[in-house]
Design a protein around this motif. Structure first.
Motif, PDB file in Angstrom:
ATOM      1  N   ALA A 131       3.951   7.175  -4.003  1.00  0.00           N
ATOM      2  CA  ALA A 131       4.230   7.944  -3.414  1.00  0.00           C
ATOM      3  C   ALA A 131       5.816   7.508  -3.209  1.00  0.00           C
ATOM      4  N   HIS A 132       5.795   6.433  -2.546  1.00  0.00           N
ATOM      5  CA  HIS A 132       7.578   6.344  -1.827  1.00  0.00           C
ATOM      6  C   HIS A 132       8.840   6.653  -2.791  1.00  0.00           C
ATOM      7  N   GLU A 133       7.893   5.889  -4.476  1.00  0.00           N
ATOM      8  CA  GLU A 133       8.988   5.782  -5.704  1.00  0.00           C
ATOM      9  C   GLU A 133       8.505   6.592  -6.475  1.00  0.00           C
ATOM     10  N   ALA A 134       8.497   7.539  -6.376  1.00  0.00           N
ATOM     11  CA  ALA A 134       8.315   9.175  -6.625  1.00  0.00           C
ATOM     12  C   ALA A 134       9.341   9.674  -6.017  1.00  0.00           C
ATOM     13  N   GLY A 135       9.534   9.677  -4.653  1.00  0.00           N
ATOM     14  CA  GLY A 135      10.836  10.235  -3.960  1.00  0.00           C
ATOM     15  C   GLY A 135      10.402  10.988  -2.952  1.00  0.00           C
ATOM     16  N   ILE A 136       8.573  10.936  -2.816  1.00  0.00           N
ATOM     17  CA  ILE A 136       8.080  11.866  -1.189  1.00  0.00           C
ATOM     18  C   ILE A 136       8.766  10.918   0.010  1.00  0.00           C
ATOM     19  N   PRO A 137       9.486  11.878   0.809  1.00  0.00           N
ATOM     20  CA  PRO A 137      10.337  11.800   1.609  1.00  0.00           C
ATOM     21  C   PRO A 137       9.495  11.168   2.792  1.00  0.00           C
ATOM     22  N   ALA A 138       9.763  10.077   3.394  1.00  0.00           N
ATOM     23  CA  ALA A 138       9.396   8.900   4.298  1.00  0.00           C
ATOM     24  C   ALA A 138       8.949  10.250   5.559  1.00  0.00           C
ATOM     25  N   GLY A 139       7.436   9.490   6.144  1.00  0.00           N
ATOM     26  CA  GLY A 139       6.907  10.278   6.922  1.00  0.00           C
ATOM     27  C   GLY A 139       6.093  11.197   6.185  1.00  0.00           C
ATOM     28  N   VAL A 140       5.760  11.891   4.624  1.00  0.00           N
ATOM     29  CA  VAL A 140       5.575  12.907   4.482  1.00  0.00           C
ATOM     30  C   VAL A 140       3.796  11.936   4.344  1.00  0.00           C
ATOM     31  N   ILE A 141       3.150  11.196   3.626  1.00  0.00           N
ATOM     32  CA  ILE A 141       2.522  10.469   3.625  1.00  0.00           C
ATOM     33  C   ILE A 141       2.407   9.229   4.393  1.00  0.00           C
ATOM     34  N   ASN A 142       1.582   8.505   5.481  1.00  0.00           N
ATOM     35  CA  ASN A 142       1.481   7.745   5.923  1.00  0.00           C
ATOM     36  C   ASN A 142       0.012   6.506   5.959  1.00  0.00           C
ATOM     37  N   ILE A 143       0.005   5.615   5.482  1.00  0.00           N
ATOM     38  CA  ILE A 143      -1.295   5.153   5.727  1.00  0.00           C
ATOM     39  C   ILE A 143      -1.580   3.625   6.578  1.00  0.00           C
ATOM     40  N   VAL A 144      -2.529   3.683   7.715  1.00  0.00           N
ATOM     41  CA  VAL A 144      -2.892   3.333   8.795  1.00  0.00           C
ATOM     42  C   VAL A 144      -3.838   2.573   8.209  1.00  0.00           C
ATOM     43  N   THR A 145      -3.678   0.395   8.688  1.00  0.00           N
ATOM     44  CA  THR A 145      -5.140  -0.161   8.391  1.00  0.00           C
ATOM     45  C   THR A 145      -5.462  -0.399   9.027  1.00  0.00           C
ATOM     46  N   GLY A 146      -6.857  -0.621  10.135  1.00  0.00           N
ATOM     47  CA  GLY A 146      -7.278  -2.235  11.036  1.00  0.00           C
ATOM     48  C   GLY A 146      -8.535  -0.854  11.730  1.00  0.00           C
ATOM     49  N   ASP A 147      -8.570  -0.841  13.048  1.00  0.00           N
ATOM     50  CA  ASP A 147      -9.461  -1.048  13.639  1.00  0.00           C
ATOM     51  C   ASP A 147     -10.085   0.730  13.743  1.00  0.00           C
TER      52      ASP A 147
END
Ligand SMILES: NC(=O)c1ccc[n+]([C@@H]2O[C@H](COP(=O)([O-])OP(=O)(O)OC[C@H]3O[C@@H](n4cnc5c(N)ncnc54)[C@H](O)[C@@H]3O)[C@@H](O)[C@H]2O)c1
Ligand SMILES: O=C[C@H](O)CS(=O)(=O)O
Length: 474
Positions: free
Chosen positions: A187-203
């Motif tokens: 998605a980043h490579e496609a040019g979808i702007p920062a903050g539009v998609i965010n992935i958090v891993t963990g608890d």
């Protein structure tokens, strides 16, 4: 191959603590992911909040173009994505590639559907007023997804959210994070702007709690077990979020005396053993008319016995390992319970026989009764219990006797019988002579404790929209 970082505000972010990700095929550690918590959950919402004005200000056409580019990159990277998925989830490579295509179909569908978010005008009761009804994006949304479909459960939420103009924070399952992270990279490579998609891993508990409490998160979309869904529903009430819940299933499959038994047997295999039985819409209970039970059961056992069990990366494997030993033991417990209560194993695992860790052989049991565990508890594994019925009314009543209501199936060549049964079944999805009904253009979701809301089709984008009515005084 594996992105060992979270994706927040267009940046790859680590955390002080890392956790292992294992290959279900042999239990080996394939990599690590950051064990994020409240702080990272907050940072992701900050990023989505700041990105929302710009993203929602784009036209649906401009968002659609960026989503289309994302779609093309996913298509180009299908083999790599499939290998990542099989390595972390276990499903056979061919099935993984199939899931990537299915996941991508949501992006393709919603890249266009965003352009069809229509409003309406309503004739006013006053001559000096005009009533306009419009729809606008709900804002920052949160998604929490399961391990069994690491790609499609992410895009089935992210695609309508982005098309509607929303931004999104996503927590994939800690068992299968790498597929979601690769999708974010593309998605980043496609040019979808920062903050539009965010992935958090963990608890999961801390991340979930932070998102439930944050009033900026206006929508929570969850796919997973009913038990967790109920917890999240309680938490979402704190700030009255819009909620979509795609939860557990316990699908009945009815074979009437008018069925084509070859078609029905093939249907049982396709609906039951996809992803080694680890899907929310897998057949969990087979009800067959007593007059054709013996023939149907032997056809199913014959087909099930031929399925090749092995590592998902091995050529020709049709049934991979279950996600972990605990999942395998749950299936074996159901087999043991059924045999203790008089069930007859036609093919597969006999209690007391040698077991192969997370590899459970496709098992078919007849002489099944409604008091057995497998007839009441979601199996999530390659076990097919077959029971008989005398009348269609009895079959429907027993099929509906469940707290679940996601998918159900009926096999019959009699059109009237098919329609009457489909209408009487209390399930959100009914496959009539069709064991694989899921598709991007149709509304996927359940009755009762199988969930709230729908994903797919134009119903799916409505979940990410608010309706506003503007009254114009002239
Ligand atoms: N209806 C559907 O479309 C659908 C699709 C896939 C799976 N499922 C269901 O999901 C279940 C299997 O998946 P699973 O084992 O990943 O389910 P799960 O409920 O254990 O976990 C699902 C997700 O929720 C997270 N989670 C767990 N506890 C949480 C908490 N307290 N707060 C926030 N997040 C939490 C997990 O980390 C994971 O990301 C089955 O019941 C299956 O039927 C339903
Ligand atoms: O497990 C749940 C998935 O939603 C199944 S499907 O691939 O959408 O049919």
């Amino acid at each position: 191959m594996f992105k060992e970082a979270m994706y927040i505000n267009g940046e790859w972010v680590s955390a002080s603590e890392m956790i292992d990700v294992r290959n279900p095929a042999d239990g080996t550690v394939i990599g690590q992911i950051p064990f994020g918590g409240e702080k990272e959950a907050q940072q992701a919402v900050d990023a989505a909040w700041n990105a929302f004005p710009g993203w929602s200000a784009l036209t649906a056409d401009e968002r659609g173009k960026l989503m289309r580019r994302w779609y093309e990159l996913i298509e180009e990277h299908t083999d790599e994505l499939a290998k990542i998925m099989t390595t972390e989830q276990g499903k056979p490579l061919k099935e993984a590639a199939g899931e990537i295509a299915y996941a991508n179909s949501f992006i393709g569908w919603y890249a266009e559907e965003g352009k069809r978010v229509y409003g309406e005008t309503i004739p006013a009761s006053s001559p000096n007023k005009r009533i306009l009804v419009t729809k606008q994006p709900v804002g920052v949304t949160a998604a929490i997804t399961p391990w069994n479909f690491p790609a499609s459960m992410v895009t089935r939420k992210a695609a309508p959210a982005l098309a509607a103009g929303c931004t999104i924070v996503i927590k994939p399952s800690e068992e299968t994070p790498y597929t979601a992270l690769k999708l974010a990279e593309l998605a980043h490579e496609a040019g979808i702007p920062a903050g539009v998609i965010n992935i958090v891993t963990g608890d999961s508990s801390k991340i979930g709690a932070a998102w439930q409490a944050d009033s900026r998160v206006r929508k929570l979309s969850f796919t997973g077990s009913t038990a967790v869904g109920k917890k999240l529903m309680e938490g979402a009430a704190q700030t009255l979020k819009k909620l979509s819940l795609e939860l557990g299933g316990h699908a009945p499959l009815i074979v009437t005396a008018n069925a084509d038994l070859d078609k029905a047997a093939e249907g049982v295999i396709l609906s039951k053993f996809r992803n080694a039985g680890q899907t929310c819409v897998c057949t969990n209970r087979v009800y067959v008319h007593e007059s054709v039970a013996e023939t149907l059961s032997s056809k199913v056992a014959d087909l099930a016995g031929k399925l090749k069990v092995g590592s998902g990366l091995e050529q020709g494997t049709e049934i991979g390992p279950l996600i972990n030993e605990k999942a395998a033991q749950k299936v074996r417990r159901q087999i043991e319970d059924a045999v203790q209560k008089g069930g007859i194993v036609l093919t597969g695992e006999q209690p007391g026989q040698e077991q192969e860790g997370p590899y459970v052989r496709p098992t078919v049991i007849t002489n099944v009764h409604d008091d057995m565990l497998c007839m009441n508890e979601e199996t999530f594994g390659p076990l097919t219990p077959i029971t008989t019925f005398k009348t269609v009314e009895e079959a429907v009543e027993r099929a509906n006797d469940s707290s679940y209501g996601l998918a159900a199936y009926v096999f019959t060549e009699h059109l009237g019988e098919a329609v009457r049964i489909a209408e009487a079944l209390e399930y959100g999805i009914v496959g009539v002579n069709d064991p694989l009904p899921s598709t991007a253009q149709a509304p996927f979701g359940g009755f009762k404790e199988s969930g709230l809301g729908r994903e797919g089709g134009h119903f799916g984008i409505e979940e990410f929209l608010e309706i506003k009515y503007i009254s114009l005084g002239l």
